[in-house]
Write a protein that holds these residues in place. Structure first.
Motif, short mmCIF file in Angstrom:
data_model
loop_
_atom_site.label_atom_id
_atom_site.label_comp_id
_atom_site.label_asym_id
_atom_site.label_seq_id
_atom_site.Cartn_x
_atom_site.Cartn_y
_atom_site.Cartn_z
N ILE A 157 -76.20 -5.57 -42.88
CA ILE A 157 -76.11 -4.96 -44.20
C ILE A 157 -76.95 -5.76 -45.20
O ILE A 157 -76.85 -6.98 -45.26
N THR A 158 -77.77 -5.07 -45.97
CA THR A 158 -78.62 -5.73 -46.96
C THR A 158 -77.77 -6.36 -48.05
O THR A 158 -76.82 -5.76 -48.55
N THR A 159 -78.13 -7.58 -48.43
CA THR A 159 -77.36 -8.31 -49.43
C THR A 159 -78.23 -8.77 -50.59
O THR A 159 -79.41 -9.05 -50.44
N GLY A 160 -77.62 -8.84 -51.76
CA GLY A 160 -78.24 -9.42 -52.94
C GLY A 160 -77.21 -10.28 -53.64
O GLY A 160 -76.03 -10.29 -53.26
N CYS A 161 -77.61 -11.02 -54.64
CA CYS A 161 -76.64 -11.79 -55.41
C CYS A 161 -77.14 -12.00 -56.83
O CYS A 161 -78.35 -11.91 -57.09
N ILE A 162 -76.21 -12.25 -57.73
CA ILE A 162 -76.53 -12.64 -59.10
C ILE A 162 -75.79 -13.94 -59.36
O ILE A 162 -74.55 -13.96 -59.47
N VAL A 163 -76.52 -15.04 -59.41
CA VAL A 163 -75.94 -16.36 -59.62
C VAL A 163 -76.66 -17.07 -60.75
O VAL A 163 -77.76 -16.68 -61.14
N CYS A 164 -76.04 -18.13 -61.27
CA CYS A 164 -76.61 -18.82 -62.42
C CYS A 164 -76.93 -20.29 -62.12
O CYS A 164 -77.09 -21.10 -63.04
N ASN A 165 -77.00 -20.62 -60.85
CA ASN A 165 -77.50 -21.92 -60.39
C ASN A 165 -78.55 -21.67 -59.32
O ASN A 165 -78.53 -20.63 -58.65
N SER A 168 -78.07 -22.12 -54.40
CA SER A 168 -76.63 -22.13 -54.20
C SER A 168 -76.27 -21.58 -52.82
O SER A 168 -77.06 -20.88 -52.18
N PRO A 169 -75.05 -21.86 -52.34
CA PRO A 169 -74.59 -21.29 -51.07
C PRO A 169 -74.59 -19.77 -51.05
O PRO A 169 -74.92 -19.16 -50.04
N VAL A 170 -74.21 -19.14 -52.17
CA VAL A 170 -74.22 -17.68 -52.23
C VAL A 170 -75.64 -17.16 -52.02
O VAL A 170 -75.87 -16.21 -51.25
N ALA A 171 -76.61 -17.76 -52.69
CA ALA A 171 -78.00 -17.31 -52.57
C ALA A 171 -78.54 -17.48 -51.16
O ALA A 171 -79.42 -16.73 -50.73
N GLN A 172 -78.01 -18.46 -50.43
CA GLN A 172 -78.46 -18.68 -49.05
C GLN A 172 -78.16 -17.48 -48.16
O GLN A 172 -78.79 -17.31 -47.12
N HIS A 173 -77.19 -16.67 -48.56
CA HIS A 173 -76.78 -15.53 -47.74
C HIS A 173 -77.21 -14.19 -48.36
O HIS A 173 -76.70 -13.14 -47.97
N ALA A 174 -78.15 -14.25 -49.30
CA ALA A 174 -78.62 -13.03 -49.97
C ALA A 174 -80.07 -12.74 -49.59
O ALA A 174 -80.93 -13.63 -49.66
N ASP A 175 -80.35 -11.51 -49.20
CA ASP A 175 -81.72 -11.09 -48.93
C ASP A 175 -82.52 -11.02 -50.23
O ASP A 175 -83.73 -11.23 -50.23
#
Length: 269
Positions: A157-165, A168-175
């Protein structure tokens, strides 16, 4: 991985309790002024994500926002505004937050600490490869969001993220990682402020641009909005008069109410 989180850095301002009300407000406003510039820097990746969501929706896919705390609430808010604004089905854009609906009003902040729960909540909607999952987390370290994105990726499943650092670990798992860095908050660590504002601006961009790209807007008008109150009936009536060349207000209103939306009315008359 960068563990020096900008979102946790000490405020540039000291002794807030000694400031006058005007000083507090002016300083908050001064900090807020930098948010749009930070958002502007991430527009290229936002654009790529929008185009991908548009393609997925064209084959029956859905958009999921998933987050916790303020970030989760912002995702749920954006999702909830899509049906009345654009006329899409309630299950087209879905907002999920740690702790469920109760957490929208009450702080159930520990719900975000269980990594497995994010994916479990997504599975309740039979999430599939046709969908896009966007994780929202100011810190970029929320276990609930990390788990959701990690398992989404494992399942194609395609992933994205909105982070403010950054990094980050979240961004590592976002396409499609959207990393918008707005700097330390006026009130140290209070990411409902600048970080939340940046996230809200980006969510506005994503949902609005996607809906325009899939054809739910004509010119600059919300022709598919739900006609659910007097204000919207009046707006829709005037919109129909303008687009269909109808002179009589009452006639246009009757047609609008008969077909339920400006777009449907324009197709029928």
């Amino acid at each position: 991985m960068n563990l020096d989180k900008v979102t946790e850095m000490s405020s540039f301002y000291r002794h807030l309790e000694k400031m006058t009300t005007t000083e507090i407000l002016n300083n908050i406003n001064h900090e807020d002024e930098g948010v749009p510039a930070a958002v502007r820097k991430v527009i290229p990746v936002v654009g790529l994500l929008v185009d991908l969501i548009k393609e997925k929706m064209s084959i029956g896919g859905r958009l999921f926002y998933i987050g916790a705390g303020t970030s989760g609430r912002l995702g749920v808010l954006d999702a909830s505004e899509c049906p009345p604004t654009f006329g899409v089905a309630a299950d087209q854009v879905i907002g999920i937050m740690a702790g469920g609906d109760e957490a929208l009003r009450f702080g159930i902040e520990d719900a975000e600490d269980v990594e497995e729960l994010g994916w479990q909540d997504l599975q309740k909607y039979q999430v599939s490869e046709k969908d896009v999952v966007i994780g929202i987390a100011a810190s970029g370290t929320t276990p609930y969001v990390i788990g959701a994105l990690k398992e989404s990726r494992r399942n194609g499943i395609t992933t994205g993220c909105i982070v403010c650092n950054t990094n980050s670990p979240v961004a590592q798992h976002a396409d499609f990682p959207i990393e918008v860095t707005v700097g330390p908050e006026f009130l140290t660590g209070s990411t409902r402020m600048k970080s939340g504002t940046a996230q809200k601006l980006i969510l506005n961009m994503i949902s609005t641009a996607v809906m325009i790209r899939i054809g739910l807007i004509q010119d600059n008008k919300m022709v598919n909005m739900q006609i659910s109150n007097k204000k919207l009936i009046d707006r829709g009536t005037k919109m129909l008069m303008e687009k269909a060349g109808i002179i009589d207000y009452d006639k246009a209103k009757a047609i609008l109410l008969e077909y339920g939306s400006v777009s449907q009315a324009l197709r029928k008359i």
